[in-house]
Design an enzyme around this catalytic site. Structure first.
Site, mmCIF file in Angstrom:
data_model
loop_
_atom_site.group_PDB
_atom_site.id
_atom_site.type_symbol
_atom_site.label_atom_id
_atom_site.label_comp_id
_atom_site.label_asym_id
_atom_site.label_seq_id
_atom_site.Cartn_x
_atom_site.Cartn_y
_atom_site.Cartn_z
ATOM 1 N N TYR A 38 0.814 -1.215 0.000
ATOM 2 C CA TYR A 38 0.000 0.000 0.000
ATOM 3 C C TYR A 38 0.844 1.259 0.000
ATOM 4 O O TYR A 38 0.347 2.327 -0.254
ATOM 5 C CB TYR A 38 -1.116 -0.019 1.034
ATOM 6 C CG TYR A 38 -0.778 0.133 2.492
ATOM 7 C CD1 TYR A 38 -1.801 -0.010 3.435
ATOM 8 C CD2 TYR A 38 0.494 0.414 2.962
ATOM 9 C CE1 TYR A 38 -1.542 0.105 4.787
ATOM 10 C CE2 TYR A 38 0.759 0.533 4.294
ATOM 11 C CZ TYR A 38 -0.258 0.375 5.212
ATOM 12 O OH TYR A 38 -0.002 0.491 6.541
ATOM 13 N N SER A 145 4.743 -16.803 11.913
ATOM 14 C CA SER A 145 5.791 -16.280 12.780
ATOM 15 C C SER A 145 6.034 -17.328 13.857
ATOM 16 O O SER A 145 5.134 -18.123 14.156
ATOM 17 C CB SER A 145 5.325 -14.976 13.441
ATOM 18 O OG SER A 145 6.150 -14.662 14.548
ATOM 19 N N TYR A 158 -1.135 -10.830 17.968
ATOM 20 C CA TYR A 158 -0.169 -11.237 16.930
ATOM 21 C C TYR A 158 -0.009 -12.761 16.915
ATOM 22 O O TYR A 158 -0.128 -13.402 15.875
ATOM 23 C CB TYR A 158 1.179 -10.546 17.180
ATOM 24 C CG TYR A 158 2.205 -10.800 16.105
ATOM 25 C CD1 TYR A 158 2.002 -10.353 14.803
ATOM 26 C CD2 TYR A 158 3.389 -11.474 16.385
ATOM 27 C CE1 TYR A 158 2.945 -10.582 13.808
ATOM 28 C CE2 TYR A 158 4.343 -11.698 15.402
ATOM 29 C CZ TYR A 158 4.119 -11.247 14.117
ATOM 30 O OH TYR A 158 5.045 -11.476 13.138
#
Ligand SMILES: NC(=O)c1ccc[n+]([C@@H]2O[C@H](COP(=O)([O-])OP(=O)(O)OC[C@H]3O[C@@H](n4cnc5c(N)ncnc54)[C@H](O)[C@@H]3O)[C@@H](O)[C@H]2O)c1
Length: 265
Positions: A38, A145, A158
């Site tokens: 973006y 992750s 997260y």
């Protein structure tokens, strides 16, 4: 080497960090690459770096949380390069200053975490799949992750959304394996990128290093090379897997850093 010859790859979040490195390495292996981000200027910079290196890249502005924008991104790969064979769903992360423990969690940040990490991965996958199925197969690479594998005192959302990305990876692999579409995820450990450098307090980087079995933190290229492998036909019998690329941090006993001094060399 031309391990990705004749392949068209879309890499989201390719304006920075690991995404940029992955796009550059895929291009060096012969892929034509859509570098999507973006941040338009950053995507254009990545495309220019690839062009300087003799590769073929198209910069596309995308908001990976917005379905229409994602649909335009995948369509532009097909209209510019004639197909779509590799998708790297790479955008992700949360803001650690508000992604806290369960009681103090900012719920708006939780919703943003779901959108940026999970919804984005689902949207990219939905819009790439028809093109891959038409092409006779493809490889989708999701970015998880090590936070998906362990509990933590902070960054609750997260870890939770990255764990969900791992499960989405498996469902995608199960559902579209018969079409020869593979879907795998990479779980990076600590990688030195702008996101890491800008967000972690001083001293934390040093302690992260001590937690690794290898004597350093990761580089964007360390993760990018794994993504090239997953994009290539070398990994053609691998699907639904999570490759943990973390310098050994999650396999090491918590006692190991303290005991290391006792080793003779
Ligand atoms: N850096 C690490 O140590 C590490 C460790 C484990 C996992 N990861 C994961 O790797 C991925 C990228 O991390 P990084 O360190 O390379 O980050 P980065 O901040 O360097 O790059 C992220 C890029 O994504 C773009 N972006 C953000 N939101 C977007 C949106 N809605 N639409 C399109 N583009 C958007 C940003 O403009 C930026 O260019 C994330 O999924 C992150 O969770 C990173």
């Amino acid at each position: 080497m031309e391990r990705l010859k004749d392949k068209v790859a879309v890499v989201t979040g390719a304006g920075s960090g690991i995404g940029r490195a992955a796009a550059q390495l895929m291009s060096r292996e012969g892929a034509r690459v859509v570098v999507a981000d973006y941040d338009t200027a950053a995507a254009e910079e990545s495309a220019a770096l690839i062009a300087q290196d003799g590769g073929d890249a198209l910069a596309v502005t995308v908001d990976v949380t917005d379905e229409d924008s994602v649909a335009r991104m995948t369509a532009s790969a097909v209209s510019e390069f004639g197909g779509l064979h590799v998708l790297c769903n790479h955008v992700g992360g949360t803001n650690p200053s508000v992604d806290l423990d369960v009681l103090r969690m900012d719920m708006d940040e939780f919703d943003r975490a779901v959108a940026r990490n999970l919804r984005s991965t689902l949207l990219g996958t939905r819009h790439a799949l028809p093109h891959m199925i038409r092409a006779g197969g493809g490889s989708i690479i999701n970015t998880a992750s090590v936070a998906a594998l362990v509990g933590d005192v902070l960054q609750t959302s997260y870890g939770a959304v990255k764990a969900a990305v791992v499960n989405l990876t498996k469902s995608t692999a199960v559902q579209y394996g018969p079409h020869n579409v593979r879907c795998n995820a990479v779980a990076p450990g600590a990688v030195v990128t702008p996101a890491l450098e800008n967000n972690l307090p001083e001293g934390v980087v040093e302690s992260l290093k001590k937690g690794n079995a290898l004597p350093r933190l990761g580089s964007p290229e360390d993760i990018g090379h794994t993504m090239v492998f997953l994009a290539s036909d070398e990994s053609r019998y691998l699907t639904g897997q999570l490759l943990v690329v973390d310098g050994g941090v999650t396999m090491q006993s918590s006692a190991a850093p303290g005991r290391r001094a006792q080793l003779p060399v």
